[in-house]
Enzyme design. Sequence first.
Site, PDB file in Angstrom:
ATOM      1  N   THR A  54       1.086  -1.253  -0.147  1.00  0.00           N
ATOM      2  CA  THR A  54      -0.062  -0.164  -0.084  1.00  0.00           C
ATOM      3  C   THR A  54       1.049   1.142  -0.101  1.00  0.00           C
ATOM      4  O   THR A  54       1.449   1.545   1.122  1.00  0.00           O
ATOM      5  CB  THR A  54      -0.879  -0.083   1.190  1.00  0.00           C
ATOM      6  OG1 THR A  54      -1.502  -1.219   1.263  1.00  0.00           O
ATOM      7  CG2 THR A  54      -1.950   1.036   1.045  1.00  0.00           C
ATOM      8  N   LYS A  79      -7.253   1.293  -3.273  1.00  0.00           N
ATOM      9  CA  LYS A  79      -6.877   0.811  -1.940  1.00  0.00           C
ATOM     10  C   LYS A  79      -7.065   1.573  -1.065  1.00  0.00           C
ATOM     11  O   LYS A  79      -7.660   1.377   0.427  1.00  0.00           O
ATOM     12  CB  LYS A  79      -5.506   0.289  -2.238  1.00  0.00           C
ATOM     13  CG  LYS A  79      -4.963  -0.254  -1.016  1.00  0.00           C
ATOM     14  CD  LYS A  79      -5.381  -1.643  -0.206  1.00  0.00           C
ATOM     15  CE  LYS A  79      -4.732  -2.003   1.001  1.00  0.00           C
ATOM     16  NZ  LYS A  79      -5.477  -2.798   1.861  1.00  0.00           N
ATOM     17  N   LYS A 100       0.408   5.422   8.539  1.00  0.00           N
ATOM     18  CA  LYS A 100       0.957   5.512   7.372  1.00  0.00           C
ATOM     19  C   LYS A 100      -0.037   5.819   6.065  1.00  0.00           C
ATOM     20  O   LYS A 100      -0.269   6.809   5.531  1.00  0.00           O
ATOM     21  CB  LYS A 100       1.930   4.237   7.157  1.00  0.00           C
ATOM     22  CG  LYS A 100       2.509   4.313   5.706  1.00  0.00           C
ATOM     23  CD  LYS A 100       1.839   3.540   4.632  1.00  0.00           C
ATOM     24  CE  LYS A 100       1.626   2.096   5.007  1.00  0.00           C
ATOM     25  NZ  LYS A 100       1.262   1.057   3.934  1.00  0.00           N
TER      26      LYS A 100
HETATM   27  P1  NAP Z   1       5.083  -6.050   7.815  1.00  0.00           P
HETATM   28  O1  NAP Z   1       4.805  -7.280   8.485  1.00  0.00           O
HETATM   29  O2  NAP Z   1       5.653  -4.739   8.692  1.00  0.00           O
HETATM   30  O3  NAP Z   1       6.210  -6.218   6.978  1.00  0.00           O
HETATM   31  C1  NAP Z   1       6.904  -5.244   6.223  1.00  0.00           C
HETATM   32  C2  NAP Z   1       7.884  -5.584   5.134  1.00  0.00           C
HETATM   33  O4  NAP Z   1       8.790  -4.427   4.616  1.00  0.00           O
HETATM   34  C3  NAP Z   1       8.978  -6.378   5.791  1.00  0.00           C
HETATM   35  O5  NAP Z   1       9.438  -7.589   4.967  1.00  0.00           O
HETATM   36  C4  NAP Z   1      10.134  -5.549   6.188  1.00  0.00           C
HETATM   37  O6  NAP Z   1      11.355  -5.874   6.375  1.00  0.00           O
HETATM   38  C5  NAP Z   1      10.082  -4.748   4.835  1.00  0.00           C
HETATM   39  N1  NAP Z   1      10.514  -3.139   5.149  1.00  0.00           N
HETATM   40  C6  NAP Z   1      10.470  -2.214   5.652  1.00  0.00           C
HETATM   41  N2  NAP Z   1      11.334  -1.143   5.912  1.00  0.00           N
HETATM   42  C7  NAP Z   1      12.095  -1.612   4.772  1.00  0.00           C
HETATM   43  C8  NAP Z   1      13.460  -0.912   4.509  1.00  0.00           C
HETATM   44  N3  NAP Z   1      13.691   0.305   4.645  1.00  0.00           N
HETATM   45  N4  NAP Z   1      13.896  -1.626   3.550  1.00  0.00           N
HETATM   46  C9  NAP Z   1      13.693  -2.953   2.955  1.00  0.00           C
HETATM   47  N5  NAP Z   1      12.707  -3.601   3.636  1.00  0.00           N
HETATM   48  C10 NAP Z   1      11.726  -3.060   4.430  1.00  0.00           C
HETATM   49  O7  NAP Z   1       3.913  -5.321   6.952  1.00  0.00           O
HETATM   50  P2  NAP Z   1       2.639  -6.229   6.365  1.00  0.00           P
HETATM   51  O8  NAP Z   1       1.563  -6.137   7.074  1.00  0.00           O
HETATM   52  O9  NAP Z   1       3.131  -7.510   5.616  1.00  0.00           O
HETATM   53  O10 NAP Z   1       2.334  -4.943   5.200  1.00  0.00           O
HETATM   54  C11 NAP Z   1       2.867  -4.956   3.860  1.00  0.00           C
HETATM   55  C12 NAP Z   1       2.252  -4.117   2.939  1.00  0.00           C
HETATM   56  O11 NAP Z   1       1.062  -4.577   2.794  1.00  0.00           O
HETATM   57  C13 NAP Z   1       2.074  -2.442   3.620  1.00  0.00           C
HETATM   58  O12 NAP Z   1       2.252  -1.698   2.584  1.00  0.00           O
HETATM   59  C14 NAP Z   1       0.842  -2.649   4.350  1.00  0.00           C
HETATM   60  O13 NAP Z   1      -0.041  -1.534   4.380  1.00  0.00           O
HETATM   61  C15 NAP Z   1      -0.020  -3.519   3.053  1.00  0.00           C
HETATM   62  N6  NAP Z   1      -1.045  -4.391   3.549  1.00  0.00           N
HETATM   63  C16 NAP Z   1      -0.985  -5.212   4.968  1.00  0.00           C
HETATM   64  C17 NAP Z   1      -2.212  -5.752   5.364  1.00  0.00           C
HETATM   65  C18 NAP Z   1      -2.272  -6.555   6.460  1.00  0.00           C
HETATM   66  O14 NAP Z   1      -3.439  -6.793   7.084  1.00  0.00           O
HETATM   67  N7  NAP Z   1      -1.235  -6.602   7.178  1.00  0.00           N
HETATM   68  C19 NAP Z   1      -3.153  -5.778   4.540  1.00  0.00           C
HETATM   69  C20 NAP Z   1      -3.297  -5.358   2.984  1.00  0.00           C
HETATM   70  C21 NAP Z   1      -2.385  -4.544   2.778  1.00  0.00           C
HETATM   71  P3  NAP Z   1      11.853  -6.528   7.981  1.00  0.00           P
HETATM   72  O15 NAP Z   1      11.262  -7.926   7.772  1.00  0.00           O
HETATM   73  O16 NAP Z   1      13.493  -6.637   7.617  1.00  0.00           O
HETATM   74  O17 NAP Z   1      11.251  -5.603   8.923  1.00  0.00           O
END
Ligand code: NAP
Length: 290
Positions: free
Chosen positions: A93, A169, A238
């Site tokens: 997102t 989204k 965010k």
């Molecule tokens: P998450 O568990 O916090 O994972 C974030 C990912 O981004 C991890 O792989 C993290 O790496 C990586 N990352 C963060 N900062 C970084 C950087 N500076 N350089 C390289 N890698 C970096 O988040 P998530 O829930 O999977 O969400 C991922 C995306 O999907 C987001 O944009 C979120 O808004 C969207 N989303 C989430 C959901 C939900 O319910 N969770 C649903 C729909 C969409 P590390 O492992 O090293 O921290």
Amino acid sequence: MRVGFLGLGNMGAPIAHNLLTADHELIVWNRSPEKAEPLRAAGAEVATVPAEAAAADVVVTMLADDAAVSAVLDGPEGLLAGGRVGIHVSMSTISVALAERLTRRHAERGESYVGAPVFGRPDAAAAGALAVLCAGPEEALATCAPLFEAIGRRTFPLGGNPADANLIKLCGNFMIMATIETLAEAMTLAEQGGVERATLLEVLTGTLFDAPVYRGYGDILVNDRFRPAGFAAPLGLKDLRLVAEAAEAHRTPLPLIGLLHDHLLSAIAIDGEDVDWSALAKSVRRAAGR
Ligand code: NAP
């Protein structure tokens, strides 16, 4: 298909597992390398830097935010330093503005860029039941269709402009947050009047509010399931920022944003960075002394 997959967080890891299960060949990378180990054990190749994934037919990014996407794409070890990327599918997102910049950058490099943000939390990702909103060049969407089928229950092709998928989204996430707010307000009122949250939810979802968003978040609020976070509150914050940016760019006042922002920020300040975004309900309860 040979798929590069960058970002193995709460969403990326189960999505990547489903691509493997659907017999795609995977090369994965994550900033914190230990999160790649379960995928290695399941048969994926593990890249040491994002650039190594560039040779795949399609490269998916599923990263936290705009800054993470830029960090993974740019720099000497970034994806774009790895050579020509066939198709970049961005599932994170991210802002409408970044989606527009990425569309231009990939076009200048003779590459295809697809915006493919998803609806659904990690449990839906694990079940292969996401909704995929995709937009980009027609040929690239056709190539990616089997990937989207492997991870989702429904794909919404939204035309040729990737940023449109991101705008939809963000509109959806804004509405989810507004829904959590109204659910929390109604449940707090009911409780103050001596009616249990569960009773209120049963009546509402059994009558006028029979929708997944009410059932799913209603259940979280009834049972106080704010940890572990399926969608971490700082990521919700965010998204509110991204909605506000898009609203300002399009000259659209969204007065609810300020309220939602303050309730979410207060929940993070008091309850911690690791709560689910639905913990904004706790700010609502506290205002009524609960
Ligand atoms: P998450 O568990 O916090 O994972 C974030 C990912 O981004 C991890 O792989 C993290 O790496 C990586 N990352 C963060 N900062 C970084 C950087 N500076 N350089 C390289 N890698 C970096 O988040 P998530 O829930 O999977 O969400 C991922 C995306 O999907 C987001 O944009 C979120 O808004 C969207 N989303 C989430 C959901 C939900 O319910 N969770 C649903 C729909 C969409 P590390 O492992 O090293 O921290």
